[in-house]
Scaffold this active site. Structure first.
Site, PDB file in Angstrom:
ATOM      1  N   ASP A 176      -4.163 -23.129 -18.910  1.00 18.71           N
ATOM      2  CA  ASP A 176      -2.880 -23.543 -19.478  1.00 18.71           C
ATOM      3  C   ASP A 176      -2.012 -22.326 -19.805  1.00 18.71           C
ATOM      4  OD1 ASP A 176      -0.999 -25.275 -20.386  1.00 18.71           O
ATOM      5  OD2 ASP A 176      -2.052 -25.855 -22.212  1.00 18.71           O
ATOM      6  N   HIS A 215       2.874 -20.113 -12.121  1.00 15.75           N
ATOM      7  CA  HIS A 215       1.788 -20.720 -11.334  1.00 15.75           C
ATOM      8  C   HIS A 215       1.285 -19.741 -10.264  1.00 15.75           C
ATOM      9  CE1 HIS A 215       2.328 -24.376 -13.442  1.00 15.75           C
ATOM     10  NE2 HIS A 215       3.449 -24.739 -12.863  1.00 15.75           N
ATOM     11  N   THR A 254      -4.244 -35.747 -12.675  1.00 16.70           N
ATOM     12  CA  THR A 254      -3.587 -36.975 -12.199  1.00 16.70           C
ATOM     13  C   THR A 254      -2.269 -37.201 -12.957  1.00 16.70           C
ATOM     14  OG1 THR A 254      -5.128 -38.128 -13.694  1.00 16.70           O
ATOM     15  CG2 THR A 254      -5.629 -38.234 -11.366  1.00 16.70           C
ATOM     16  N   LEU A 267     -21.547 -18.130  -6.496  1.00 16.66           N
ATOM     17  CA  LEU A 267     -20.767 -19.017  -7.380  1.00 16.66           C
ATOM     18  C   LEU A 267     -20.170 -20.202  -6.623  1.00 16.66           C
ATOM     19  CD1 LEU A 267     -19.114 -19.237 -10.230  1.00 16.66           C
ATOM     20  CD2 LEU A 267     -17.240 -18.309  -8.870  1.00 16.66           C
TER      21      LEU A 267
END
Ligand code: FPP
Length: 240
Positions: A18, A35, A64, A129
């Site tokens: 966030d 972003h 969603t 990973l």
């Protein structure tokens, strides 16, 4: 009572990444710049997590609920996996990282899905990973979906209602990571202290770690701090 210290690195770390928008706003940049920088940080943190021996890193990349953002921002977020994999798949292969996706992926644009599938295919034989992108993911929808699939199995006579238990239920979750489904450590950046419909089932016994740092600034050192904090907690799973 002796205090048990968990000495191990968490197997499954999940992150709510966030603060991209606020990171950009502070620099008088458009939200998408946040972003983009957030995407660069996915690479840095994935490499660091791999080095630390973490088995799964699940990143909340598109929820969603994120469809409700402005159209331009949604299309940018949908393109990010294409950009990310074009740029970083060779390095992920080199680093022995396995790419996976968790979410309602039949609803995402074809070119995005193609990029993800290719990355999964190219990294499927790696053993390091698991870099798991939660993409078009929602925890409540995942649980409803599982319930619907199980109801169908009952209707078709494959199982009886009495046979439904946690183990049966978890096989119908979207994560599909077997005994690595459960999250050990959840990190949320940017100062918010909410779960936001992320991995509701899988977080049942997770330790929670919140930091004020915005995601693009969340560094390898901060990841280490979160891991050390986890290692000093006493996990009892409801027992004494
Ligand atoms: C939340 O910050 C972040 C997102 C909704 C998107 C997260 C995506 C990335 C970090 C890149 C993912 C990379 C790949 C490869 C898929 P926000 O926009 O809500 O920030 P704000 O709360 O400050 O507005």
């Amino acid at each position: 009572m002796t205090k048990e210290i968990t000495p191990q690195v968490p197997k499954h770390v999940a992150i709510i990444m966030d603060g991209n928008g606020r990171w950009a706003q502070r620099r008088h940049l458009p939200r998408i710049a946040g972003h983009r920088e957030g995407m660069e940080n996915v690479r840095r943190i994935a490499i660091a997590a791999n080095k630390l021996g973490i088995k799964v890193l699940t990143l909340y990349s598109f929820s969603t609920e994120n469809w409700n953002r402005p159209r331009d921002e949604v299309s940018f977020l949908m393109k990010l996996p294409v950009v990310f994999f074009n740029k970083f798949v060779p390095e992920l292969i080199d680093q022995n990282v396995v790419v996976k996706i968790t979410g309602f992926i039949d609803q995402i644009p074809t070119d995005t899905l193609k990029a993800v599938r290719e990355a999964e295919e190219k990294t499927k034989n790696n053993t390091g990973l698991i870099l798991n992108f939660a993409f078009n993911y929602g925890g409540k929808a995942e649980i409803v979906n599982a319930a619907r699939e199980i109801a169908l199995d009952v209707k078709n006579g494959f199982i009886t209602p009495e046979e439904i238990d946690e183990s049966v239920f978890s096989k119908h979750l979207l994560t599909k990571l077997g005994n690595l489904d459960d999250v050990d450590l959840l990190i949320r950046t940017s100062g918010e202290q909410r779960i936001s419909n992320f991995l509701l089932w899988q977080l049942a016994y997770a330790e929670l770690y919140f930091t004020d740092t915005f995601w693009p600034d969340f560094s390898e050192e901060e990841l280490l701090k979160a891991i050390e904090n986890f290692e000093n907690r006493n996990r009892r799973y409801g027992a004494l």
